[in-house]
Design an enzyme around this catalytic site. Structure first.
Site, PDB file in Angstrom:
ATOM      1  N   LYS A  44       0.848  -1.184   0.000  1.00 24.73           N
ATOM      2  CA  LYS A  44       0.000   0.000   0.000  1.00 24.73           C
ATOM      3  C   LYS A  44       0.881   1.230   0.000  1.00 24.73           C
ATOM      4  O   LYS A  44       2.101   1.126  -0.055  1.00 24.73           O
ATOM      5  CB  LYS A  44      -0.991  -0.011   1.161  1.00 24.73           C
ATOM      6  CG  LYS A  44      -0.393  -0.206   2.535  1.00 24.73           C
ATOM      7  CD  LYS A  44      -1.532  -0.279   3.531  1.00 24.73           C
ATOM      8  CE  LYS A  44      -1.017  -0.123   4.954  1.00 24.73           C
ATOM      9  NZ  LYS A  44      -2.075  -0.226   5.945  1.00 24.73           N
ATOM     10  N   TYR A  75       4.242 -12.049   8.733  1.00 22.17           N
ATOM     11  CA  TYR A  75       4.642 -12.057  10.147  1.00 22.17           C
ATOM     12  C   TYR A  75       5.646 -13.143  10.485  1.00 22.17           C
ATOM     13  O   TYR A  75       6.249 -13.126  11.555  1.00 22.17           O
ATOM     14  CB  TYR A  75       3.395 -12.272  11.025  1.00 22.17           C
ATOM     15  CG  TYR A  75       2.396 -11.152  10.928  1.00 22.17           C
ATOM     16  CD1 TYR A  75       2.384 -10.132  11.877  1.00 22.17           C
ATOM     17  CD2 TYR A  75       1.467 -11.102   9.897  1.00 22.17           C
ATOM     18  CE1 TYR A  75       1.473  -9.085  11.793  1.00 22.17           C
ATOM     19  CE2 TYR A  75       0.561 -10.059   9.803  1.00 22.17           C
ATOM     20  CZ  TYR A  75       0.568  -9.058  10.752  1.00 22.17           C
ATOM     21  OH  TYR A  75      -0.321  -8.025  10.659  1.00 22.17           O
ATOM     22  N   HIS A  89      -4.133 -10.180  16.861  1.00 21.91           N
ATOM     23  CA  HIS A  89      -4.470  -9.548  15.571  1.00 21.91           C
ATOM     24  C   HIS A  89      -5.972  -9.303  15.513  1.00 21.91           C
ATOM     25  O   HIS A  89      -6.754 -10.023  16.128  1.00 21.91           O
ATOM     26  CB  HIS A  89      -4.055 -10.467  14.403  1.00 21.91           C
ATOM     27  CG  HIS A  89      -3.920  -9.732  13.090  1.00 21.91           C
ATOM     28  ND1 HIS A  89      -5.005  -9.303  12.372  1.00 21.91           N
ATOM     29  CD2 HIS A  89      -2.827  -9.337  12.392  1.00 21.91           C
ATOM     30  CE1 HIS A  89      -4.577  -8.667  11.275  1.00 21.91           C
ATOM     31  NE2 HIS A  89      -3.255  -8.674  11.268  1.00 21.91           N
ATOM     32  N   THR A 122     -11.950  -2.870  15.526  1.00 20.33           N
ATOM     33  CA  THR A 122     -12.673  -1.722  16.088  1.00 20.33           C
ATOM     34  C   THR A 122     -13.478  -1.017  14.995  1.00 20.33           C
ATOM     35  O   THR A 122     -12.920  -0.614  13.978  1.00 20.33           O
ATOM     36  CB  THR A 122     -11.677  -0.723  16.712  1.00 20.33           C
ATOM     37  OG1 THR A 122     -10.858  -1.443  17.628  1.00 20.33           O
ATOM     38  CG2 THR A 122     -12.407   0.407  17.415  1.00 20.33           C
ATOM     39  N   GLY A 124     -15.450   1.643  12.826  1.00 16.38           N
ATOM     40  CA  GLY A 124     -15.318   3.081  12.555  1.00 16.38           C
ATOM     41  C   GLY A 124     -13.896   3.556  12.393  1.00 16.38           C
ATOM     42  O   GLY A 124     -13.655   4.732  12.180  1.00 16.38           O
ATOM     43  N   ASP A 204       8.285  23.047 -26.587  1.00 20.82           N
ATOM     44  CA  ASP A 204       9.123  22.653 -25.442  1.00 20.82           C
ATOM     45  C   ASP A 204      10.544  23.193 -25.646  1.00 20.82           C
ATOM     46  O   ASP A 204      11.473  22.425 -25.905  1.00 20.82           O
ATOM     47  CB  ASP A 204       9.097  21.110 -25.350  1.00 20.82           C
ATOM     48  CG  ASP A 204       9.879  20.576 -24.168  1.00 20.82           C
ATOM     49  OD1 ASP A 204      10.167  21.342 -23.236  1.00 20.82           O
ATOM     50  OD2 ASP A 204      10.209  19.369 -24.196  1.00 20.82           O
TER      51      ASP A 204
HETATM   52  C1  SPV Z   1       9.717  15.972 -20.594  1.00 20.83           C
HETATM   53  O1  SPV Z   1       8.778  15.241 -20.236  1.00 20.83           O
HETATM   54  O2  SPV Z   1       9.571  17.184 -20.803  1.00 20.83           O
HETATM   55  C2  SPV Z   1      11.054  15.407 -20.786  1.00 20.83           C
HETATM   56  C3  SPV Z   1      11.201  14.002 -21.176  1.00 20.83           C
HETATM   57  O3  SPV Z   1      12.008  16.158 -20.692  1.00 20.83           O
HETATM   58  S1  SPV Z   1      11.296  13.961 -22.896  1.00 20.83           S
HETATM   59  O4  SPV Z   1      10.114  14.596 -23.436  1.00 20.83           O
HETATM   60  O5  SPV Z   1      11.405  12.586 -23.292  1.00 20.83           O
HETATM   61  O6  SPV Z   1      12.486  14.721 -23.309  1.00 20.83           O
HETATM   62 MG    MG Z   2      11.540  18.179 -20.703  1.00 22.43          MG
END
Ligand code: SPV
Ligand code: MG
Length: 432
Positions: A44, A75, A89, A122, A124, A204
């Site tokens: 978890k 355990y 338990h 228990t 709740g 980008d």
């Molecule tokens: C981004 O997620 O912006 C990264 C990883 O830099 S990649 O796009 O693969 O360059």
């Molecule tokens: Mg990047």
């Protein structure tokens, strides 16, 4: 000395814990087996509090004689080690995913005549219910920031997924599936330069202002609790990077990844189809050192991303850079690749691990997407990042709905593809 053993995680202490301790006290001196982060991590979500903090709490509860680590979900090894006269338990493990643990515990106890005492769970209070209450309360920058290092220490591999706005982050925060009785979920978020830019309709190329990236992360942090790794492109000028490290750290970001490129940055997945220049090794090492010196605590990680394989500079160059960056004190290495198979990142890891067996290694399997997480873990990777998948899944769906509305002159035909208003309310706390 007659002893009674209880296994516990004690993330949020509640009266259910006290009830079970009081019951165990009737049988003997109470030994609490406190589950370590790694005992919990595979089954978890990592506890909010560290082992040390949880230990401090439980050993100060009256009636507890001794606190010992329980290193496994099972355990049996602690039963064998401490040979308690009784194990106590709750009845919650009579059926469901915990039932096999019960069977194994009983047989380990039977080996020497130990006895199992089961008490009604228990009402709740359930840890899961508590966890959702805690989610509603939120987290602190300190707790969130530290979580990445804890995850790396506790898990074979930690999985991060891109979140470009709060609603995608909410999906990543809550998504979970049950696999073999274990709850599988994402460990945290990747703030991607690509998807943050794309979500704003921009290329980008490091054109988004860092403040707009950080504001976006702050909005994500308003409604989530999981840790975040920030893609900081090249990190910019050294002096700016130093200032930005402080801001990222204060916000509660766990790590930043900076790539060893210079000049106008283009997205790596273009490779050499566009002009991209790699940074001088020494200059990049200076940036790493400056970033490390600027941070306040070493919880915040600075991770160096190597672009040699992206730019076809060869494995030798990638390794040489990795060793130099590691020597300059970096907290982790991300090796990027745009190949269809993981062979070259496996080869990189094999060579790198001969020199640095423990420095965290990060990979981004966007192009080599057939590799499974356990294979990446077996090849020495600590963190896997699904770098753009939520954005890439959202936009085809939007486009399709836009086209269908145009085609039909109404929205009835697409209704079944949409999130219902009830689901919106469920996803966004406080809607009602
Ligand atoms: C981004 O997620 O912006 C990264 C990883 O830099 S990649 O796009 O693969 O360059
Ligand atoms: Mg990047």
């Amino acid at each position: 000395m007659v002893t009674a053993y209880i296994g516990m995680t004690v993330d949020i202490l509640h009266h259910g814990h006290v009830n079970i301790i009081e019951k165990a006290r009737e049988y003997g001196d109470v030994i609490v087996g406190l589950l370590t982060d790694s005992a919990v991590a595979d089954h978890k979500r990592l506890p909010y509090l560290t082992y040390e903090h949880r230990k401090k709490i439980i050993e100060n509860i009256s009636g507890v004689t001794q606190v010992v680590p329980q290193e496994e979900w099972d355990y049996v090894s602690n039963i064998k080690k401490y040979r308690p006269d009784y194990m106590v338990h709750g009845t919650d493990w009579l059926e469901g995913p915990l039932a096999p643990l019960r069977v194994r515990a009983i047989s380990a106890l039977n080996e020497y005549g130990g006895r199992l005492i089961e008490i009604p769970y228990t009402d709740g209070v359930s840890s899961n219910e508590m966890a959702s209450q805690l989610r509603a309360l939120g987290t602190t920058p300190d707790i969130r920031r530290k979580t990445l290092k804890r995850l790396i220490a506790a898990k074979p591999i930690s999985r991060f997924i891109e979140a470009h706005n709060p609603i995608s982050a909410l999906i990543a925060e809550h998504a979970h599936v049950d696999v073999d009785g274990k709850v599988r979920q994402f460990d945290g978020f990747w703030s991607s330069s690509l998807t943050d830019s794309a979500a704003r309709g921009k290329p980008d190329i490091e054109a988004l202002e860092i403040n707009s990236r950080l504001q976006n992360i702050n909005d994500i942090f308003d409604v989530t609790t999981k840790p975040l790794i920030m893609d900081a492109d090249t990190g910019g000028k050294i002096q700016h990077f130093e200032l930005n490290v402080r801001t990222m750290e204060r916000l509660g970001i766990s790590a930043t990844i900076i790539e060893d490129k210079t000049g106008l940055k283009k997205n790596s997945l273009f490779g050499n189809d566009v002009v991209q220049t790699q940074e001088d090794v020494d200059v990049f090492c200076d940036k790493i050192r400056a970033g490390r010196a600027a941070r306040v605590s070493d919880d915040f990680m600075i991770i160096a991303r190597i672009e040699s394989l992206i730019l076809d500079k060869g494995m030798g160059d990638a390794i040489e850079r990795a060793l130099a960056y590691a020597d300059s004190g970096v907290d982790g290495i991300m090796i990027h690749s745009r190949k269809k198979t993981p062979d070259e990142v496996f080869e990189f890891s094999r060579i790198f691990r001969q020199n640095f067996p423990h420095l965290p290694l990060v990979c981004v399997p966007t192009s080599y997407n057939e590799v499974k997480e356990h294979e990446l873990a077996n090849h020495g990777f600590n963190v896997v990042i699904y770098a753009n998948h939520l954005l890439r899944s959202a936009y085809p769906a939007m486009k399709q709905v836009a086209h269908e509305i145009l085609r039909n002159g109404r929205s009835a035909e697409v209704e079944h593809e949409l999130l219902s208003i009830n689901e919106v309310i469920e996803l966004i706390p406080g809607s009602k």
